[in-house]
Design an enzyme around this catalytic site. Structure first.
Site, short mmCIF file in Angstrom:
data_model
loop_
_atom_site.label_atom_id
_atom_site.label_comp_id
_atom_site.label_asym_id
_atom_site.label_seq_id
_atom_site.Cartn_x
_atom_site.Cartn_y
_atom_site.Cartn_z
N ASP A 36 0.84 -1.12 -0.07
CA ASP A 36 0.08 0.06 -0.09
C ASP A 36 0.95 1.24 0.15
OD1 ASP A 36 -2.14 1.75 0.48
OD2 ASP A 36 -1.52 1.86 2.61
N ASP A 70 -0.28 5.01 0.84
CA ASP A 70 -0.75 6.20 1.78
C ASP A 70 -0.67 5.66 3.26
OD1 ASP A 70 -1.14 8.49 0.23
OD2 ASP A 70 -2.76 7.35 -0.41
N GLY A 94 -10.15 7.23 -1.22
CA GLY A 94 -10.52 7.98 -2.63
C GLY A 94 -10.57 9.19 -2.22
N HIS A 130 -10.49 18.05 -7.34
CA HIS A 130 -9.52 16.79 -7.34
C HIS A 130 -8.14 16.99 -8.16
CE1 HIS A 130 -7.96 12.65 -6.95
NE2 HIS A 130 -8.14 12.76 -5.85
N ALA A 142 -6.76 19.50 -9.06
CA ALA A 142 -6.09 20.63 -8.59
C ALA A 142 -5.42 20.10 -7.32
CB ALA A 142 -6.80 21.97 -8.18
N LYS A 143 -6.10 19.36 -6.43
CA LYS A 143 -5.62 18.79 -5.21
C LYS A 143 -4.36 17.85 -5.68
CE LYS A 143 -5.38 15.10 -2.31
NZ LYS A 143 -5.30 13.80 -2.60
N THR A 162 -5.14 2.88 -3.21
CA THR A 162 -6.40 3.72 -3.72
C THR A 162 -6.02 5.02 -4.19
OG1 THR A 162 -7.80 2.73 -2.07
CG2 THR A 162 -8.20 4.97 -2.59
N SER A 207 -4.26 8.12 -6.37
CA SER A 207 -4.22 8.50 -7.89
C SER A 207 -2.71 8.35 -8.28
CB SER A 207 -4.40 10.01 -8.14
OG SER A 207 -5.59 10.18 -7.57
N PRO A 220 -0.46 9.69 -10.16
CA PRO A 220 0.66 10.82 -10.03
C PRO A 220 1.29 10.79 -8.74
CG PRO A 220 -1.31 11.48 -11.47
CD PRO A 220 -1.60 10.27 -10.86
#
Ligand code: XBP
Ligand code: MG
Length: 254
Positions: free
Chosen positions: A9, A11, A51, A80, A82-83, A121, A123, A125
């Site tokens: 995993d 995060d 997510g 999202h 932009a985040k 989960t 993204s 990038p």
């Protein structure tokens, strides 16, 4: 059965990322002129929804229903994106490092021919930016499979992301081990049938981890728990122990 691959995993596991995700969300809200601020207690609750897009939608539905009009979907997508830009910029600027022991385990596993994958989960990038920041420009190439974000229909705690990683590796669940930090991640990996080591993180220490092969607060504790000298030997011993305890827990075949 020997350990053939380790699936990580991201995060909370490879790095303590969630405070940076929270910061990126808050900067994005401010830049968009929205009167929202996610403090730690609120973010701790919102993390129950895995997510970032799904978390935003849940927040809007439960706390800010009127602020984005009848259909918030386009605004969620814009916010999202932009985040993600903000978060990856912060990671590239050096805001994160791997938690203790992970770089060592990854290096030792590669040298021993144990295959490596990511099942997350978050993204893509965000994963790429972290792997480059922590492992160097070639960091992504340490991992044969990077299963991330919207590549599956259902995010954790559903098993989909782990099943996708297993399919891409062409391996059965029992020849792999997952490393997770959260109850949702553990459920995802266990639902895919993968023995799972939990290394609790800042936001998950209070969660319960029934079904884990072992629960630790740092990967560095693993060798002493398994009474062996190195992290890789410890991971292999834990995998063997997890398989034999699940075999002894299984009902006898008739
Ligand atoms: C992590 C997440 C992610 C991140 C944000 O869960 O839920 O949503 O908080 O990433 P896990 P995105 O560690 O169990 O995979 O904003 O890119 O979705
Ligand atoms: Mg996690």
């Amino acid at each position: 059965m020997n350990l053939k691959a380790i699936l990580f995993d991201v995060d909370g596991t490879l790095a303590e990322t969630e405070e940076l995700h929270r910061e990126a969300f808050n900067r994005t809200f401010q830049a968009a002129g929205l009167p929202w601020h996610w403090d730690r207690p609120l973010y701790g609750e919102l993390l129950a929804v895995t997510g970032g897009k799904e978390r935003l939608r849940h927040f809007i539905d439960s706390h800010a229903r009127s602020e984005l009009g009848a259909d918030p979907t386009p605004a969620i997508a814009r916010l999202h994106a932009a985040k993600t830009d903000t978060y990856t910029g912060l990671v590239e600027a050096g805001a994160l490092q791997f938690r203790p022991g992970f770089r060592e385990l990854i290096t030792a596993a590669r040298q021993a021919g144990i295959r490596l994958g990511i099942a997350t989960t978050t993204s893509l990038p965000n994963v790429s930016a972290l792997l480059r920041a922590a492992l160097g420009a070639e960091g992504e190439r340490c991992f044969e499979v990077i299963a991330a974000g919207d590549s599956v229909a259902r995010k954790k705690p559903a098993p989909d992301i782990y099943l996708s990683a297993l399919a891409q590796l062409g391996l059965g669940a029992q020849s792999c081990m997952a490393v997770e930090d959260s109850a949702a991640g553990l459920r995802s990996a266990r639902s895919a049938g993968i023995p799972t080591l939990v290394v609790r993180s800042a936001y998950t220490r209070h969660q319960s981890f029934e079904g884990a092969a072992l629960v630790l607060d740092s990967l560095e504790e693993l060798p002493s728990h398994m009474h062996v000298p190195s992290l890789l030997e410890a991971a292999q011993s834990l995998h063997t122990a997890a398989l034999s305890s699940s075999a002894s827990a299984a009902p006898a075949a008739h």
